[in-house]
Design a protein around this motif. Sequence first.
Motif, PDB file in Angstrom:
ATOM      1  N   LYS A  13       9.331   6.237  -2.300  1.00 48.86           N
ATOM      2  CA  LYS A  13       9.288   7.154  -1.294  1.00 48.86           C
ATOM      3  C   LYS A  13       9.985   8.148  -0.846  1.00 48.86           C
ATOM      4  O   LYS A  13       9.757   9.145  -0.104  1.00 48.86           O
ATOM      5  CB  LYS A  13       8.902   6.179  -0.203  1.00 48.86           C
ATOM      6  N   GLU A  41       4.903  -5.249  10.851  1.00 46.15           N
ATOM      7  CA  GLU A  41       3.922  -4.265  10.966  1.00 46.15           C
ATOM      8  C   GLU A  41       2.499  -4.674  11.457  1.00 46.15           C
ATOM      9  O   GLU A  41       1.507  -5.049  10.816  1.00 46.15           O
ATOM     10  CB  GLU A  41       3.377  -3.459   9.796  1.00 46.15           C
ATOM     11  N   SER A  85      -3.733  -2.980   2.507  1.00 45.76           N
ATOM     12  CA  SER A  85      -3.896  -2.651   1.333  1.00 45.76           C
ATOM     13  C   SER A  85      -2.852  -3.310   0.411  1.00 45.76           C
ATOM     14  O   SER A  85      -3.038  -4.020  -0.805  1.00 45.76           O
ATOM     15  CB  SER A  85      -3.522  -0.879   0.938  1.00 45.76           C
ATOM     16  N   ALA A  86      -1.424  -3.409   0.835  1.00 44.67           N
ATOM     17  CA  ALA A  86      -0.507  -4.118   0.254  1.00 44.67           C
ATOM     18  C   ALA A  86      -0.811  -5.786   0.067  1.00 44.67           C
ATOM     19  O   ALA A  86      -0.560  -6.441  -0.651  1.00 44.67           O
ATOM     20  CB  ALA A  86       0.742  -3.809   0.890  1.00 44.67           C
ATOM     21  N   PHE A 118      -7.064   7.787  -0.114  1.00 41.40           N
ATOM     22  CA  PHE A 118      -5.691   7.392   0.254  1.00 41.40           C
ATOM     23  C   PHE A 118      -5.515   8.245   1.598  1.00 41.40           C
ATOM     24  O   PHE A 118      -5.564   9.465   1.613  1.00 41.40           O
ATOM     25  CB  PHE A 118      -4.674   7.783  -0.788  1.00 41.40           C
ATOM     26  N   PHE A 152       1.993   3.957  -8.863  1.00 45.01           N
ATOM     27  CA  PHE A 152       2.019   2.684  -8.449  1.00 45.01           C
ATOM     28  C   PHE A 152       0.739   2.060  -7.877  1.00 45.01           C
ATOM     29  O   PHE A 152       0.072   2.833  -7.335  1.00 45.01           O
ATOM     30  CB  PHE A 152       3.228   2.237  -7.406  1.00 45.01           C
ATOM     31  N   GLY A 153       0.727   0.856  -7.477  1.00 43.64           N
ATOM     32  CA  GLY A 153      -0.377   0.408  -6.519  1.00 43.64           C
ATOM     33  C   GLY A 153      -1.819   0.615  -7.245  1.00 43.64           C
ATOM     34  O   GLY A 153      -1.889   0.313  -8.424  1.00 43.64           O
ATOM     35  N   TYR A 154      -2.467   1.317  -6.401  1.00 42.31           N
ATOM     36  CA  TYR A 154      -4.049   1.509  -6.782  1.00 42.31           C
ATOM     37  C   TYR A 154      -4.342   2.645  -7.643  1.00 42.31           C
ATOM     38  O   TYR A 154      -5.252   3.227  -7.961  1.00 42.31           O
ATOM     39  CB  TYR A 154      -4.714   1.346  -5.621  1.00 42.31           C
ATOM     40  N   ARG A 181       0.597  11.260   1.087  1.00 40.02           N
ATOM     41  CA  ARG A 181       1.794  11.411   1.465  1.00 40.02           C
ATOM     42  C   ARG A 181       2.273  13.042   1.528  1.00 40.02           C
ATOM     43  O   ARG A 181       2.980  13.371   2.586  1.00 40.02           O
ATOM     44  CB  ARG A 181       2.767  10.555   1.111  1.00 40.02           C
TER      45      ARG A 181
HETATM   46  P1  IMP Z   1       3.142   1.477   2.568  1.00 37.46           P
HETATM   47  O1  IMP Z   1       2.729   2.646   3.278  1.00 37.46           O
HETATM   48  O2  IMP Z   1       4.104   1.345   1.604  1.00 37.46           O
HETATM   49  O3  IMP Z   1       3.034   0.359   3.460  1.00 37.46           O
HETATM   50  O4  IMP Z   1       1.881   1.283   1.442  1.00 37.46           O
HETATM   51  C1  IMP Z   1       0.712   0.325   1.557  1.00 37.46           C
HETATM   52  C2  IMP Z   1      -0.055  -0.098   0.081  1.00 37.46           C
HETATM   53  O5  IMP Z   1      -1.150   1.118   0.211  1.00 37.46           O
HETATM   54  C3  IMP Z   1       0.759   0.075  -0.893  1.00 37.46           C
HETATM   55  O6  IMP Z   1       1.301  -1.102  -1.232  1.00 37.46           O
HETATM   56  C4  IMP Z   1      -0.412   0.330  -1.879  1.00 37.46           C
HETATM   57  O7  IMP Z   1      -1.114  -0.718  -2.179  1.00 37.46           O
HETATM   58  C5  IMP Z   1      -1.220   1.264  -1.338  1.00 37.46           C
HETATM   59  N1  IMP Z   1      -0.738   2.552  -1.670  1.00 37.46           N
HETATM   60  C6  IMP Z   1      -0.288   3.642  -0.549  1.00 37.46           C
HETATM   61  N2  IMP Z   1       0.215   4.867  -1.076  1.00 37.46           N
HETATM   62  C7  IMP Z   1      -0.436   4.528  -2.584  1.00 37.46           C
HETATM   63  C8  IMP Z   1      -0.318   5.663  -3.405  1.00 37.46           C
HETATM   64  O8  IMP Z   1       0.117   6.515  -3.396  1.00 37.46           O
HETATM   65  N3  IMP Z   1      -0.807   4.986  -4.697  1.00 37.46           N
HETATM   66  C9  IMP Z   1      -1.341   3.743  -4.885  1.00 37.46           C
HETATM   67  N4  IMP Z   1      -1.352   2.941  -3.922  1.00 37.46           N
HETATM   68  C10 IMP Z   1      -0.936   3.380  -2.750  1.00 37.46           C
END
Ligand code: IMP
Length: 197
Positions: A13, A41, A85-86, A118, A152-154, A181
């Motif tokens: 990030k 949060e 989401s997380a 997103f 990463f993630g989704y 973002r």
């Molecule tokens: P945070 O903003 O770091 O709290 O992210 C929250 C969650 O949203 C992450 O852990 C992912 O599960 C999901 N997420 C947020 N941005 C992305 C992305 O760019 N790609 C995939 N998953 C995302």
Amino acid sequence: MERLIVATNNNGKLEEISAILGSHFCVLGMKDAGIDMDIEENGSTFVDNARIKARAIHELIGGHVLADDSGLCIDALNGAPGIYSARFFGKDSTYEEKFIEINRLLDGVPEDNRTAQFVCAIVYIDSNGKEVIAEGRVDGVLLATPRGRKGFGYDPIFYIPELRKTTAEISDTEKNMISHRGRALYHLLQLLETENK
Ligand code: IMP
């Protein structure tokens, strides 16, 4: 150059934020700024959660501060998992398990209605405590079978029809250009530039 403390310990990030704001600020993460704190949060929107993080750091050390909060919003699930989401399907579940659960919840939903976004909210607080809020989103369609190994993630199930790729199949640079973002950060820059005119 003035310092901007970002309320994160996530290097990916930080790099993304530095790539876009680095010519305007000396961007530092919490660790670089010597901050070690757990911020709960517990807001009910992306903006709430970003504000909670930004305010906590600003109250601690002042200066310019930025925090973001983001997630996946699925239309057929009324925007879920959103801010959760997380933690979706349990914070210890793997993303493969989360993808299976999403497919289960979307069982019977026509292909055309597997749409999602997103979403990212950014709260910037300047050294005087003044707040600027910026948001960004990107639209996609959720694949039943994950594709790609980047991101990463989704990302592996988030397919962007215009690119014919998932966000796990594009480079970081390409993702910064179109991601929620990235868009929120460019929106913030615009707002800050308008303020300084
Ligand atoms: P945070 O903003 O770091 O709290 O992210 C929250 C969650 O949203 C992450 O852990 C992912 O599960 C999901 N997420 C947020 N941005 C992305 C992305 O760019 N790609 C995939 N998953 C995302």
